[in-house]
Scaffold this motif. Structure first.
Motif, PDB file in Angstrom:
ATOM      1  N   ILE A 129      12.155   4.408  -8.555  1.00 62.39           N
ATOM      2  CA  ILE A 129      13.364   3.952  -9.275  1.00 62.39           C
ATOM      3  C   ILE A 129      14.152   2.928  -8.450  1.00 62.39           C
ATOM      4  O   ILE A 129      15.270   2.580  -8.831  1.00 62.39           O
ATOM      5  CB  ILE A 129      14.269   5.129  -9.664  1.00 62.39           C
ATOM      6  CG1 ILE A 129      14.811   5.820  -8.406  1.00 62.39           C
ATOM      7  CG2 ILE A 129      13.556   6.101 -10.582  1.00 62.39           C
ATOM      8  CD1 ILE A 129      16.019   6.698  -8.683  1.00 62.39           C
ATOM      9  N   GLY A 130      13.586   2.457  -7.363  1.00 65.18           N
ATOM     10  CA  GLY A 130      14.300   1.454  -6.581  1.00 65.18           C
ATOM     11  C   GLY A 130      13.557   1.135  -5.298  1.00 65.18           C
ATOM     12  O   GLY A 130      13.214   2.041  -4.541  1.00 65.18           O
ATOM     13  N   ILE A 293      13.352  -6.205   3.940  1.00 56.62           N
ATOM     14  CA  ILE A 293      14.036  -5.636   2.781  1.00 56.62           C
ATOM     15  C   ILE A 293      13.387  -6.163   1.502  1.00 56.62           C
ATOM     16  O   ILE A 293      13.109  -7.350   1.374  1.00 56.62           O
ATOM     17  CB  ILE A 293      15.531  -5.988   2.781  1.00 56.62           C
ATOM     18  CG1 ILE A 293      16.217  -5.453   4.051  1.00 56.62           C
ATOM     19  CG2 ILE A 293      16.217  -5.451   1.534  1.00 56.62           C
ATOM     20  CD1 ILE A 293      16.244  -3.946   4.159  1.00 56.62           C
ATOM     21  N   VAL A 294      13.141  -5.259   0.562  1.00 59.18           N
ATOM     22  CA  VAL A 294      12.496  -5.631  -0.700  1.00 59.18           C
ATOM     23  C   VAL A 294      13.365  -5.168  -1.874  1.00 59.18           C
ATOM     24  O   VAL A 294      13.784  -4.013  -1.926  1.00 59.18           O
ATOM     25  CB  VAL A 294      11.105  -4.971  -0.840  1.00 59.18           C
ATOM     26  CG1 VAL A 294      10.491  -5.319  -2.192  1.00 59.18           C
ATOM     27  CG2 VAL A 294      10.201  -5.414   0.291  1.00 59.18           C
ATOM     28  N   LYS A 295      13.633  -6.093  -2.785  1.00 51.53           N
ATOM     29  CA  LYS A 295      14.383  -5.742  -3.989  1.00 51.53           C
ATOM     30  C   LYS A 295      13.601  -6.247  -5.191  1.00 51.53           C
ATOM     31  O   LYS A 295      13.684  -7.411  -5.572  1.00 51.53           O
ATOM     32  CB  LYS A 295      15.781  -6.345  -3.952  1.00 51.53           C
ATOM     33  CG  LYS A 295      16.723  -5.762  -5.003  1.00 51.53           C
ATOM     34  CD  LYS A 295      18.159  -6.204  -4.792  1.00 51.53           C
ATOM     35  CE  LYS A 295      19.095  -5.523  -5.785  1.00 51.53           C
ATOM     36  NZ  LYS A 295      20.496  -5.959  -5.601  1.00 51.53           N
ATOM     37  N   ARG A 296      12.801  -5.365  -5.767  1.00 54.33           N
ATOM     38  CA  ARG A 296      11.946  -5.716  -6.905  1.00 54.33           C
ATOM     39  C   ARG A 296      12.401  -4.935  -8.139  1.00 54.33           C
ATOM     40  O   ARG A 296      12.857  -3.783  -8.029  1.00 54.33           O
ATOM     41  CB  ARG A 296      10.496  -5.345  -6.590  1.00 54.33           C
ATOM     42  CG  ARG A 296       9.866  -6.165  -5.473  1.00 54.33           C
ATOM     43  CD  ARG A 296       9.485  -7.559  -5.924  1.00 54.33           C
ATOM     44  NE  ARG A 296       8.388  -7.547  -6.868  1.00 54.33           N
ATOM     45  CZ  ARG A 296       7.100  -7.586  -6.520  1.00 54.33           C
ATOM     46  NH1 ARG A 296       6.760  -7.623  -5.242  1.00 54.33           N
ATOM     47  NH2 ARG A 296       6.164  -7.608  -7.433  1.00 54.33           N
ATOM     48  N   PRO A 297      12.270  -5.517  -9.331  1.00 60.49           N
ATOM     49  CA  PRO A 297      12.607  -4.793 -10.562  1.00 60.49           C
ATOM     50  C   PRO A 297      11.759  -3.527 -10.670  1.00 60.49           C
ATOM     51  O   PRO A 297      10.588  -3.518 -10.254  1.00 60.49           O
ATOM     52  CB  PRO A 297      12.252  -5.796 -11.672  1.00 60.49           C
ATOM     53  CG  PRO A 297      12.303  -7.135 -11.008  1.00 60.49           C
ATOM     54  CD  PRO A 297      11.824  -6.906  -9.598  1.00 60.49           C
ATOM     55  N   ASN A 298      12.344  -2.491 -11.234  1.00 64.48           N
ATOM     56  CA  ASN A 298      11.601  -1.233 -11.360  1.00 64.48           C
ATOM     57  C   ASN A 298      10.358  -1.370 -12.224  1.00 64.48           C
ATOM     58  O   ASN A 298       9.374  -0.654 -12.033  1.00 64.48           O
ATOM     59  CB  ASN A 298      12.518  -0.135 -11.913  1.00 64.48           C
ATOM     60  CG  ASN A 298      13.523   0.332 -10.868  1.00 64.48           C
ATOM     61  OD1 ASN A 298      13.388   0.012  -9.690  1.00 64.48           O
ATOM     62  ND2 ASN A 298      14.525   1.074 -11.288  1.00 64.48           N
TER      63      ASN A 298
END
Length: 316
Positions: A129-130, A293-298
């Motif tokens: 979820i994140g 750091i990784v910020k990918r859409p769920n």
């Protein structure tokens, strides 16, 4: 004739006292003030009670309970009415079953490859979820300063859990120390090593024992968290994979929830708060700036997970 009776004089009216109505007004005013105060207190108390009632406690399982970035994450969450309780586990095998059986609400310790392997083997549906980060998987040695210095037949300790073991083998292949059958994949095992074309031999051990194994082996593949716990300087690694490459997607670490909770707003908020500056700064400092750091859409995370699970099932 009788004497006439003198006319009766009535007494003048007694002057009305002003004290009574003044007292009455005073009582009324006091009553109004008391009523207003009670209403204010009641409203205030009700608001406090409501605010307290809205606070939520979320239990998050992890193998990194001592990590310093939990503090800013807890602080950020508390401002949103979320109280985080960190539940520590001693190894990687415990946190997913605990989540599945509702002993905890979320966990944060694993990458997608590990989750895929668990879901397939346990017939479970735990869901990311994140995204959080990708960390390199480094090769360390107390005896040699470079990969080239490792002698023929050198013994290298690697994690023995399925997913980290396969990644470790791929790292060693990338370093030119061994070759794997058909080039290897995320499911490779020591049985896939082409001995005749490899320079080193591997010794699978529990992931927590890879750091201590440095003393008895020529080198060791050590997960970042265990290396840091052992006081090993990440910059001393003689080789590591590239956490920012596309091939590192299976190793994106994530918050994980039960499938039924994947849209839970509180849980999603926690995953979002991980990417506040204070938390990210603490994460990078804790990893000695080795983490990415990784910020990918769920939706992306679910797709990567689904593809990994499909590959694992096909190999069975």
């Amino acid at each position: 004739m009788s004497e006439a009776t003198p006319p009766t004089r009535s007494l003048p009216d007694k002057p009305k006292s002003r004290t009574g109505w003044i007292v009455g007004i005073g009582i009324a005013v006091v009553a109004i003030i008391v009523a207003v105060v009670l209403v204010i207190v009641n409203i205030s108390g009700s608001s406090s009670s409501t605010a307290a009632d809205k606070r939520v406690t979320v239990k998050i399982g992890t193998t990194e309970q001592a990590a310093p970035w939990w503090k800013p994450l807890k602080t950020a969450a508390a401002k949103e009415g979320i109280d985080i309780t960190v539940v520590g586990f001693s190894d990687y095998t415990q946190a997913n079953p605990a989540l599945s059986t509702k002993q905890i609400d979320l966990n944060l310790f694993q990458h997608l490859q590990f989750l895929a392997n668990y879901n397939v083997n346990a017939n479970d549906t735990l869901t990311p979820i994140g995204s959080t980060l990708v960390v390199p998987l480094p090769l360390y040695s107390d005896k040699y300063k470079s990969v080239d210095e490792l002698p023929q037949g050198a013994k290298i300790a690697i994690p023995n859990d399925t997913t980290n073991q396969a990644r470790a083998l791929l790292v060693l292949q990338k370093a030119g120390l061994l070759k794997l059958k058909d080039g290897g994949n995320a499911l490779s095992t020591p049985a896939d090593i082409l001995a005749g074309e490899s320079k080193v031999t591997v010794i699978p051990v529990d992931a927590q024992q890879t750091a201590p194994a440095l003393k008895s082996s020529d080198a060791a593949i050590i997960n970042n968290n265990f290396a840091l716990t052992a006081g090993i300087d990440p910059s001393s690694a003689i080789f590591k994979d590239d956490p920012s490459s596309s091939s590192a997607e299976p190793y994106i670490n994530t918050f994980v929830a039960r499938a039924a909770d994947k849209n839970n707003k509180t849980y999603l908020k926690i995953a979002e708060l991980y990417h506040t500056k204070a938390v990210e700064d603490a994460v990078l400092a804790d990893s000695k700036n080795t983490a990415v750091i990784v910020k990918r859409p769920n939706a992306d995370l679910e797709k990567i997970l689904a593809d990994l699970e499909k590959t694992i099932k096909a190999a069975k």
